[in-house]
Design a protein around this motif. Structure first.
Motif, mmCIF file in Angstrom:
data_model
loop_
_atom_site.group_PDB
_atom_site.id
_atom_site.type_symbol
_atom_site.label_atom_id
_atom_site.label_comp_id
_atom_site.label_asym_id
_atom_site.label_seq_id
_atom_site.Cartn_x
_atom_site.Cartn_y
_atom_site.Cartn_z
ATOM 1 N N HIS A 51 -12.807 2.440 2.651
ATOM 2 C CA HIS A 51 -12.245 3.757 3.268
ATOM 3 C C HIS A 51 -11.643 3.139 4.582
ATOM 4 O O HIS A 51 -11.911 2.471 5.475
ATOM 5 C CB HIS A 51 -13.570 4.447 3.784
ATOM 6 N N GLY A 52 -10.363 3.950 4.832
ATOM 7 C CA GLY A 52 -9.473 3.659 6.038
ATOM 8 C C GLY A 52 -8.953 2.311 6.219
ATOM 9 O O GLY A 52 -8.345 2.107 7.185
ATOM 10 N N MET A 53 -9.069 1.393 5.487
ATOM 11 C CA MET A 53 -8.762 0.010 5.835
ATOM 12 C C MET A 53 -7.432 -0.296 5.563
ATOM 13 O O MET A 53 -6.476 0.185 4.627
ATOM 14 C CB MET A 53 -9.594 -1.112 5.045
ATOM 15 N N GLY A 154 -0.926 -2.149 2.131
ATOM 16 C CA GLY A 154 -1.087 -0.942 1.729
ATOM 17 C C GLY A 154 -2.214 -0.208 2.640
ATOM 18 O O GLY A 154 -2.611 -1.182 3.507
ATOM 19 N N PHE A 155 -2.368 0.825 2.240
ATOM 20 C CA PHE A 155 -3.665 1.285 3.319
ATOM 21 C C PHE A 155 -4.496 2.368 2.296
ATOM 22 O O PHE A 155 -3.860 2.863 1.122
ATOM 23 C CB PHE A 155 -2.765 2.391 4.425
ATOM 24 N N TRP A 248 3.134 4.413 -4.290
ATOM 25 C CA TRP A 248 1.838 5.155 -3.738
ATOM 26 C C TRP A 248 0.902 5.040 -4.936
ATOM 27 O O TRP A 248 1.196 5.040 -6.392
ATOM 28 C CB TRP A 248 2.018 6.634 -3.678
ATOM 29 N N GLN A 249 -0.432 4.715 -4.478
ATOM 30 C CA GLN A 249 -1.567 4.794 -5.427
ATOM 31 C C GLN A 249 -2.482 6.134 -5.228
ATOM 32 O O GLN A 249 -2.709 6.426 -3.913
ATOM 33 C CB GLN A 249 -2.390 3.499 -5.200
ATOM 34 N N GLU A 267 -2.455 6.362 -1.075
ATOM 35 C CA GLU A 267 -2.398 5.185 -0.490
ATOM 36 C C GLU A 267 -0.883 4.791 -0.475
ATOM 37 O O GLU A 267 -0.209 4.444 -1.789
ATOM 38 C CB GLU A 267 -3.089 3.985 -1.227
ATOM 39 N N PRO A 268 -0.115 4.713 0.584
ATOM 40 C CA PRO A 268 1.110 4.281 0.647
ATOM 41 C C PRO A 268 1.013 2.726 0.489
ATOM 42 O O PRO A 268 0.259 1.888 1.157
ATOM 43 C CB PRO A 268 1.743 4.599 2.020
#
Length: 300
Positions: A51-53, A154-155, A248-249, A267-268
């Motif tokens: 989450h958020g990493m 990525g994020f 993007w995922q 996720e970009p």
């Protein structure tokens, strides 16, 4: 008192509140007017599903944890044993340092130690900043060594569905192609979007399950591509990324323990899975060179 998720930093601007955790430089919570924009997790909780990493020096999966670069054959640890892959890089479980902070912005930094599987000197800085039009995140990577290094970023935010089931939301993404995958969720081929995978117009989510990547983002006049999660009440979470996000995922979390469609990961990424092996969209940073990717979100 220390927290499992690391040092906590709270940013505020108007009715926006963002909480950061230094483990993984994670966006632990983000609210606008008291409403969750991302699915939060507790300060004394291990991030349930990244989450958020921040995900670097590669996002997503690497087949068998093996790759070649600069004439060397390299092996990193398999962190997803069931699929035989190395998942989401090396920095998401590191405790980043708070380099600077103010009421509305903070920069977290990490010097990733060289290791047998990634024998390079990579320095990262991720800045979170709140503005009138939302939250912006910028990650700068720098090669501190004397040889080129392979890089992807990525994020992993999980976006909240606005107080309803995810099935009551819509999803839209500015991308013209998608990536098909094999049984290990590794890339097979790139094909034009069609059917449920054509998200150029908002699509209702009942019965739609994704753990897929899209490429060929469609850029606006400012050089950004966009994803939009529409809530049942008419609000929209808008996520943007600059042109360095070539992919993007999207994951609805149907098979992810601790999520199960409680939110959707949008996720970009600078590259898709297995880029270290295939070279597809892989960034090479020369000694002393840098790479920057910026993205952000807002609730409208």
């Amino acid at each position: 008192m220390s927290h499992i998720s690391g040092t906590q930093i709270t940013l505020t601007h108007g009715d926006q509140v963002a909480t950061l955790a230094t483990v993984g430089a994670a966006l632990r919570a983000y609210t606008v007017g008291g409403r969750d924009v991302v699915v939060p997790f507790g300060a004394d909780e291990i991030a349930p599903a990244f989450h958020g990493m921040v995900l670097a020096p590669w996002p997503n999966r690497m087949r068998d944890g093996q790759y070649s670069f600069g004439g060397e054959d390299l092996q990193v640890a398999l962190t997803e044993p069931g699929r035989g892959t190395a998942l989401h890089g090396l920095v998401c479980w590191e405790d980043w340092v708070v380099a600077s902070s103010s009421e509305s912005s903070a920069t977290l930094s990490l010097d990733l130690p060289a290791s047998p599987g990634y024998p390079f000197q990579l320095a990262l800085e991720t800045t979170y900043a709140l503005f009138d039009d939302g939250l912006a995140i910028t990650t700068v990577a720098r090669n501190r060594g004397n040889a080129p290094l392979p890089y992807g970023v990525g994020f992993h935010p999980w976006f909240a569905p606005g107080g309803t089931a995810l099935d009551e939301c819509t999803l839209q993404l500015d991308a013209a192609s998608r990536v098909t995958v094999d049984e290990r969720l590794l890339p097979a081929e790139v094909v034009p979007v069609d059917g449920d995978f054509d998200l150029r117009e908002p699509r209702a989510l009942p019965g739609v399950a994704f753990d897929d990547a899209w490429v060929d983002p469609i850029l606006d006049a400012d050089g950004r591509s966009w994803a939009r999660l529409g809530w049942a009440d008419g609000s929209t979470v808008e996520i943007w990324a600059d042109s360095e996000a070539t992919a993007w995922q999207i994951c609805t979390g149907d098979e992810v323990p601790g999520v199960r469609r409680a939110g959707v990961a949008i996720e970009p990424m600078s590259c898709i899975a297995d880029a270290f092996r295939t070279g597809e969209r892989l960034v090479t940073i020369e000694p002393g060179g840098t790479h920057t990717l910026a993205w952000g979100m807002r609730l409208g």
